[in-house]
Design a protein around this motif. Structure first.
Motif: not given
Length: 329
Positions: A197-212, A216-222
């Motif tokens: 999946f990642q070799q074919s250009g796929g990417e994992f991330g996390l979309l979540a609230f940040s209290s700081a 809503i923040s997006l963490s990419r390339n996980c």
């Protein structure tokens, strides 16, 4: 090896294998989580600067972020007037076309008062954490839910926790500016071959609230992997995901997403984090691993609950019941 755990949501008491970790809430209503951000990884060298790859999407003190509209499908769960975590807007059109209302998915512990071992009395959803703007808030019907095997009376400290930590919520009347395109489709994580999946250009991330940031923040390339018997999760239950997505207080229930060819899918939800108490002793690290610590599946990792066939079957049954007049569980 001693394992520790913490959930990415304000918890006022929790015993961690004989060690008490308290995330104390400030007295002001603007901050509902601990003062110290958690689960932010780096190269382990504090001398070369703070490392955090999250990007603000929308909400918070800065208003609107820079990401495209494809990531606008999350928000905050506010119960008893305090922000408790993140929820994802679920696309149900393939299962129940024409369903009135909106379905959310979050971690079950988000909607529970863990001191009183019961659900909160009143919860609302704030789309993209835009609570200060009109038209972005909606009531959650806590009488109509579909929940995993979460039991608030059980300690949430061990590696066995998380399998039942999920819940589908029903919003009978959407927020004013709701569009069906704001929802995200569910896909089973097991359908993805992570490496290819990642070799074919796929990417994992996390979309979540940040209290700081209050946003809503997006963490990419996980990195997202399934737990095995030789890591912190111990492979104790099928579908336990370990990840290195940066996150802070309020991320519980946030979406672990897979993006390929511009399309995004929800493949898991965030539950909390594990770390090795011998590597990070509580006497030296009372809040757990410090920001910038290395991610390592054997000593310091986040974890989540993968979307699987059972969850999708329960979702289908849930939305069909709602169309037929509403059933609670």
């Amino acid at each position: 090896m001693r394992h520790c755990f913490k959930a990415c949501v304000f918890i006022s008491r929790r015993t961690l294998l004989g060690v008490c970790l308290v995330l104390s809430a400030p007295s002001t209503s603007s901050q509902m989580f601990g003062h110290v951000p958690v689960n932010i990884f780096g190269d382990g060298n504090p001398d070369n600067g703070f490392e955090d790859n999250r990007e603000q999407v929308m909400g918070g003190r800065q208003g609107v972020g820079t990401r495209s509209n494809q990531h606008l499908n999350a928000g905050t769960v506010v119960c008893d007037e305090k922000t408790r975590g993140t929820a994802m807007v679920v696309d149900t059109r393939e299962y129940a076309p024409g369903l009135e209302g909106v379905i959310l998915l979050t971690a079950a512990h988000v909607i529970y008062d863990l001191d009183k071992n019961r659900r909160f009395r009143k919860c609302a959803f704030h789309f993209m954490a835009l609570s200060e703007l009109p038209g972005y808030k909606a009531r959650i019907d806590l009488g109509l839910v579909k929940q995993g095997d979460f039991d608030p009376r059980e300690e949430i400290t061990g590696t066995g926790f998380g399998e039942g930590d999920w819940v589908f919520l029903y919003v009978p009347k959407p927020w004013k500016n709701f569009s069906p395109d704001q929802a995200i489709a569910l896909r089973e994580f097991s359908f993805l071959q992570t490496e290819s999946f990642q070799q074919s250009g796929g990417e994992f991330g996390l979309l979540a609230f940040s209290s700081a940031d209050g946003a809503i923040s997006l963490s990419r390339n996980c990195m997202v992997i399934e737990s095995r018997d030789d890591d912190l999760g111990g492979g104790e239950w099928e579908g336990q995901l370990l990840d290195d997505c940066d996150s802070a207080g309020g991320a519980s229930g946030g979406g672990i997403i897979a993006v390929l060819d511009g399309r995004q899918y929800l493949i898991g939800i965030r539950s909390g984090s594990h770390w090795d108490g011998q590597v990070f002793p509580v006497t030296e690290y009372p809040e757990g691993p410090p920001d910038g610590s290395l991610w390592n599946r054997h000593s310091n990792t986040n974890f989540g609950r993968a979307i699987d066939a059972r969850m999708i079957r329960d979702l289908i049954g849930f939305v069909h019941g709602l169309k037929d007049g509403g059933t609670a569980s």
